[in-house]
Design a protein around this motif. Structure first.
Motif, PDB file in Angstrom:
ATOM      1  N   LEU A 177       2.220  11.762   9.530  1.00  0.00           N
ATOM      2  CA  LEU A 177       1.065  11.806   8.635  1.00  0.00           C
ATOM      3  C   LEU A 177       1.361  10.913   7.441  1.00  0.00           C
ATOM      4  O   LEU A 177       2.389  11.075   6.784  1.00  0.00           O
ATOM      5  CB  LEU A 177       0.803  13.246   8.174  1.00  0.00           C
ATOM      6  N   TYR A 178       0.462   9.969   7.159  1.00  0.00           N
ATOM      7  CA  TYR A 178       0.653   8.991   6.076  1.00  0.00           C
ATOM      8  C   TYR A 178      -0.375   9.228   4.982  1.00  0.00           C
ATOM      9  O   TYR A 178      -1.534   9.561   5.269  1.00  0.00           O
ATOM     10  CB  TYR A 178       0.486   7.568   6.602  1.00  0.00           C
ATOM     11  N   ASN A 179       0.027   9.028   3.736  1.00  0.00           N
ATOM     12  CA  ASN A 179      -0.976   9.077   2.670  1.00  0.00           C
ATOM     13  C   ASN A 179      -1.718   7.741   2.597  1.00  0.00           C
ATOM     14  O   ASN A 179      -1.334   6.749   3.227  1.00  0.00           O
ATOM     15  CB  ASN A 179      -0.358   9.494   1.329  1.00  0.00           C
ATOM     16  N   TRP A 180      -2.798   7.738   1.803  1.00  0.00           N
ATOM     17  CA  TRP A 180      -3.634   6.543   1.728  1.00  0.00           C
ATOM     18  C   TRP A 180      -2.864   5.354   1.154  1.00  0.00           C
ATOM     19  O   TRP A 180      -3.087   4.199   1.550  1.00  0.00           O
ATOM     20  CB  TRP A 180      -4.874   6.827   0.888  1.00  0.00           C
ATOM     21  N   TYR A 181      -1.922   5.603   0.263  1.00  0.00           N
ATOM     22  CA  TYR A 181      -1.193   4.511  -0.381  1.00  0.00           C
ATOM     23  C   TYR A 181      -0.352   3.740   0.636  1.00  0.00           C
ATOM     24  O   TYR A 181      -0.170   2.514   0.501  1.00  0.00           O
ATOM     25  CB  TYR A 181      -0.317   5.058  -1.514  1.00  0.00           C
ATOM     26  N   ALA A 182       0.148   4.408   1.649  1.00  0.00           N
ATOM     27  CA  ALA A 182       0.874   3.713   2.723  1.00  0.00           C
ATOM     28  C   ALA A 182      -0.096   2.888   3.568  1.00  0.00           C
ATOM     29  O   ALA A 182       0.217   1.762   3.970  1.00  0.00           O
ATOM     30  CB  ALA A 182       1.614   4.716   3.596  1.00  0.00           C
ATOM     31  N   VAL A 183      -1.282   3.440   3.834  1.00  0.00           N
ATOM     32  CA  VAL A 183      -2.294   2.736   4.617  1.00  0.00           C
ATOM     33  C   VAL A 183      -2.759   1.472   3.894  1.00  0.00           C
ATOM     34  O   VAL A 183      -2.985   0.423   4.524  1.00  0.00           O
ATOM     35  CB  VAL A 183      -3.497   3.667   4.873  1.00  0.00           C
ATOM     36  N   ASP A 184      -2.883   1.554   2.577  1.00  0.00           N
ATOM     37  CA  ASP A 184      -3.440   0.465   1.771  1.00  0.00           C
ATOM     38  C   ASP A 184      -2.388  -0.557   1.356  1.00  0.00           C
ATOM     39  O   ASP A 184      -2.722  -1.577   0.758  1.00  0.00           O
ATOM     40  CB  ASP A 184      -4.101   1.067   0.520  1.00  0.00           C
ATOM     41  N   ASP A 185      -1.134  -0.330   1.661  1.00  0.00           N
ATOM     42  CA  ASP A 185      -0.057  -1.215   1.201  1.00  0.00           C
ATOM     43  C   ASP A 185      -0.130  -2.575   1.915  1.00  0.00           C
ATOM     44  O   ASP A 185      -0.263  -2.627   3.139  1.00  0.00           O
ATOM     45  CB  ASP A 185       1.305  -0.566   1.480  1.00  0.00           C
TER      46      ASP A 185
END
Length: 328
Positions: A177-185
């Motif tokens: 499970l990833y937070n949005w900040y990892a997705v947006d990096d």
């Protein structure tokens, strides 16, 4: 004169003396254990260049429990065990009650920076990962932190991941499970040549699966119900029942991997939550903040929900969701 007794033939003698003389005796032979039965474990890899297995092979005592692990090479993914063992997970437990012959079968796929292999499926003109992302690093090799403490997780403003319930047992099937900040990096959590799925990617897939264009571009949450769009991409036999409409005819295998929010871990087995790459204004509210998008499905419905994770309503970008990647 008779031959002397061998050591193994010596008897234990019990003599009982009474007033009437020798009453009796007993004798037993040596009861030392015999050498245990040995069985042979033979393992092969198909195709040979696709991966390896540990232990490779060998001899083991009867009843011994042998943990066997298949490891894929780059751009291959483990598919299944065959021979004297079955199953689709790369780890398997072999009980040596006879000679065993195991075959580790691999298929072509894609590999992330950690070496995790993924099956892929073609849906229309797109190639999707058929499994949730499992990487612990960005595509350039930089680490994505694993944050287990809930208070620390809630306050994050940078990329992070966790297992559901902080339990590694979920990794092989459900991914991380990833937070949005990892997705947006900008370093990209998907492998080179792949990207986090976008709203446009999903709309293209939904329309290929029968959703009318007008409905595909509308922002209603309940979408594709008449065409069973959600059912066509949901895995079978993993969700809670009734797993409405699930056929998985596409091979996409959407999973109910749950969510990590500000209250901890929830909805495992019931809901699929998938981050998208997009950020937009929430059309349901008057606020003008840009918020990330996601797709979700529930076990009692046959649709996938299209929506915005509205931070103005107390939803956090630190929330952990699954990620699916699409080939560029």
């Amino acid at each position: 004169m008779g031959q002397p007794l061998k050591y193994s033939e010596l008897c234990m003698v019990l003599i009982v003396i009474t007033a009437m003389g020798i009453w009796g005796f007993s004798c037993s032979s040596d009861t030392s254990s015999s050498t245990p039965e040995m069985y042979t474990l033979t393992i092969s890899v198909v195709p040979e260049e696709a991966g390896s297995v540990t232990p490779a092979e060998g001899q083991f005592e009867e009843g011994e429990r042998v943990e066997v692990v298949a490891k894929n090479n780059k751009d291959w993914v483990f598919s299944k065990w065959s021979g004297d063992q079955s199953g689709s997970l790369p780890e398997t437990l072999v009980i040596m009650d006879s000679d065993k012959n195991l075959v580790a079968n691999f298929e072509e796929g894609v590999t992330d920076i950690d070496g995790n292999g993924y099956e892929t499926v073609i849906i229309g003109d797109q190639e999707w990962m058929a499994q949730n992302l499992r990487t612990s690093r960005y595509a350039n090799g930089d680490e994505i932190p694993n944050v287990t403490n809930q208070q620390e997780w809630d306050n994050l403003t940078t990329g992070a991941w966790s297992y559901y319930d902080n339990d590694e047992i979920h990794n092989n099937l459900h991914g991380k499970l990833y937070n949005w900040y990892a997705v947006d990096d900008p370093r990209n959590i998907c492998p080179d040549g792949w990207h986090v799925s976008t709203d446009k990617d999903w709309i293209e897939m939904e329309m290929f699966l029968g959703m009318p264009e007008e409905e595909a571009y509308s922002f209603q949450g309940f979408r594709g119900e008449d065409e069973n769009v959600g059912g066509k991409i949901k895995a079978i036999n993993i969700w809670h029942q009734p797993n409405e409409g699930a056929t998985n005819e596409t091979g996409f295998s959407a999973l109910p991997s749950g969510l990590r929010d500000l209250n901890g871990f929830v909805t495992f087995g019931e809901t699929s939550w998938i981050w998208l790459q997009d950020e937009i204004d929430d059309p349901y509210t008057e606020d003008v903040d840009i918020n990330p998008m996601y797709r979700a499905s529930l076990y009692i419905y046959n649709w996938f929900w299209r929506s915005v994770w509205n931070t103005e309503e107390g939803l956090s970008k630190a929330t952990g969701m699954s990620v699916r990647c699409v080939r560029d």
